[in-house]
Design a protein around this motif. Structure first.
Motif, PDB file in Angstrom:
ATOM      1  N   GLU A  18     -81.136   0.619 -48.201  1.00 28.35           N
ATOM      2  CA  GLU A  18     -82.473   1.334 -48.819  1.00 28.35           C
ATOM      3  C   GLU A  18     -83.169   0.379 -48.300  1.00 28.35           C
ATOM      4  N   LYS A  19     -83.033  -1.151 -47.976  1.00 31.18           N
ATOM      5  CA  LYS A  19     -84.551  -1.985 -47.539  1.00 31.18           C
ATOM      6  C   LYS A  19     -83.995  -1.809 -46.106  1.00 31.18           C
ATOM      7  N   ASN A  20     -83.881  -0.883 -45.535  1.00 31.57           N
ATOM      8  CA  ASN A  20     -83.807  -1.481 -44.116  1.00 31.57           C
ATOM      9  C   ASN A  20     -83.692   0.130 -43.930  1.00 31.57           C
ATOM     10  N   GLY A  21     -84.223   1.132 -44.409  1.00 28.59           N
ATOM     11  CA  GLY A  21     -84.856   1.835 -44.427  1.00 28.59           C
ATOM     12  C   GLY A  21     -84.556   3.338 -43.975  1.00 28.59           C
ATOM     13  N   VAL A  28     -78.288   7.934 -58.244  1.00 27.34           N
ATOM     14  CA  VAL A  28     -76.847   7.203 -58.088  1.00 27.34           C
ATOM     15  C   VAL A  28     -77.369   5.111 -58.071  1.00 27.34           C
ATOM     16  N   LEU A  29     -78.553   4.961 -58.099  1.00 32.81           N
ATOM     17  CA  LEU A  29     -78.905   3.536 -58.239  1.00 32.81           C
ATOM     18  C   LEU A  29     -79.103   2.844 -59.611  1.00 32.81           C
ATOM     19  N   ALA A  30     -79.830   4.191 -60.219  1.00 29.26           N
ATOM     20  CA  ALA A  30     -79.943   4.179 -61.676  1.00 29.26           C
ATOM     21  C   ALA A  30     -78.835   4.110 -63.011  1.00 29.26           C
ATOM     22  N   TYR A  54     -76.711 -11.509 -58.915  1.00 28.44           N
ATOM     23  CA  TYR A  54     -77.356 -12.013 -57.320  1.00 28.44           C
ATOM     24  C   TYR A  54     -77.650 -10.032 -56.656  1.00 28.44           C
ATOM     25  N   VAL A  55     -76.889  -9.162 -56.741  1.00 29.25           N
ATOM     26  CA  VAL A  55     -77.105  -7.646 -56.374  1.00 29.25           C
ATOM     27  C   VAL A  55     -78.006  -7.136 -57.326  1.00 29.25           C
ATOM     28  N   LYS A  56     -78.505  -7.517 -58.658  1.00 32.02           N
ATOM     29  CA  LYS A  56     -79.538  -6.953 -58.975  1.00 32.02           C
ATOM     30  C   LYS A  56     -80.990  -7.364 -58.713  1.00 32.02           C
ATOM     31  N   ALA A  57     -80.946  -9.058 -58.695  1.00 28.04           N
ATOM     32  CA  ALA A  57     -82.321  -9.926 -58.211  1.00 28.04           C
ATOM     33  C   ALA A  57     -82.326  -9.115 -56.931  1.00 28.04           C
ATOM     34  N   VAL A  58     -81.322  -9.051 -55.676  1.00 30.69           N
ATOM     35  CA  VAL A  58     -82.177  -8.232 -54.803  1.00 30.69           C
ATOM     36  C   VAL A  58     -83.005  -6.836 -54.736  1.00 30.69           C
ATOM     37  N   ALA A  59     -82.019  -6.514 -56.198  1.00 27.29           N
ATOM     38  CA  ALA A  59     -82.281  -5.050 -56.038  1.00 27.29           C
ATOM     39  C   ALA A  59     -83.583  -4.879 -56.441  1.00 27.29           C
ATOM     40  N   GLY A  60     -84.023  -5.969 -57.182  1.00 26.09           N
ATOM     41  CA  GLY A  60     -85.516  -6.372 -57.376  1.00 26.09           C
ATOM     42  C   GLY A  60     -85.463  -5.867 -59.187  1.00 26.09           C
TER      43      GLY A  60
END
Length: 222
Positions: A18-21, A28-30, A54-60
């Motif tokens: 998602e971060k790469n567009g 699904v993410l929720a 870490y994954v949660k932090a990367v996802a904001g």
């Protein structure tokens, strides 16, 4: 049942996509992150908790309080998880805490004048080693990611990159997760080193005859 680790790893992949567009279904993410939040309060393995945070932090979606509380369990973690915790703290706003965790990570490094790497902490395979595909390559790759972000001038960083490159076999590393994190760690280092700003011309010769020429610029390297 992959449980919390497998869910976190899949969410990490979806978040990076998602971060790469690319489009990722928000539902699904929720649902995935709702499951992580539920499991993070149930006394999970410290290494798996660190990666999930870490994954949660990367996802904001970072949880600074849980990440800070997990610092007391660093001795229970493999080195990949220690690096992940440092990155989680940094991305959640606790740079001081992240730097202290990096100190703990560096205390585990095995270094010579030419290489540096982070071995597995146990000579016997634990159940979570199988679940997380633990390896020295994965440990070192995440350590490279943490150092590139938090200690870019640390002398162990280029040595760890050298060791990682020595461990590559063909197109990859020991397993799929080692390969994924090695590529990400090396990409972080390339950005840091300035190699993406290179400008030069090249020629390809076969039997002393030029068969191709071209120019490399920052735009062609991306």
């Amino acid at each position: 049942d992959g449980g919390i680790y497998q869910t976190a790893y899949v969410l990490f992949g979806l978040t990076m996509v998602e971060k790469n567009g690319f489009t990722v279904d928000d539902n699904v993410l929720a649902r995935g992150f709702a499951y992580l939040d539920q499991q993070l309060t149930s006394g999970q393995d410290a290494s798996i908790q660190a990666f999930a945070l870490y994954v949660k932090a990367v996802a904001g979606r970072g949880n600074l309080a849980l990440a800070q509380a997990l610092r007391s369990r660093v001795t229970e973690m493999d080195s990949a998880a220690v690096a992940a915790l440092a990155l989680a703290l940094q991305q959640s706003g606790d740079t001081g805490g992240a730097q202290q965790v990096v100190d703990q990570l560096l205390a585990r490094v095995v270094a010579t004048p030419t290489i540096a790497y982070w071995p597995l902490e146990s000579t016997e395979w634990q159940w979570n080693h199988w679940q997380t595909m633990a390896s020295p390559e994965k440990n070192t790759a995440l350590a490279v990611m943490a150092l590139a972000t938090l200690r870019p001038t640390d002398p162990h960083l280029p040595l760890a990159v050298h060791w990682l490159m020595q461990q590559r076999h063909g197109a990859g590393w020991r397993n799929t997760q080692a390969t994924a994190f090695a590529v990400m760690g090396l990409a972080d280092y390339i950005r840091l080193s300035g190699e993406l700003q290179a400008t030069y011309r090249y020629a390809v010769l076969l039997n002393e005859e030029t068969v191709a020429t071209g120019q490399v610029t920052p735009s062609t390297l991306r």
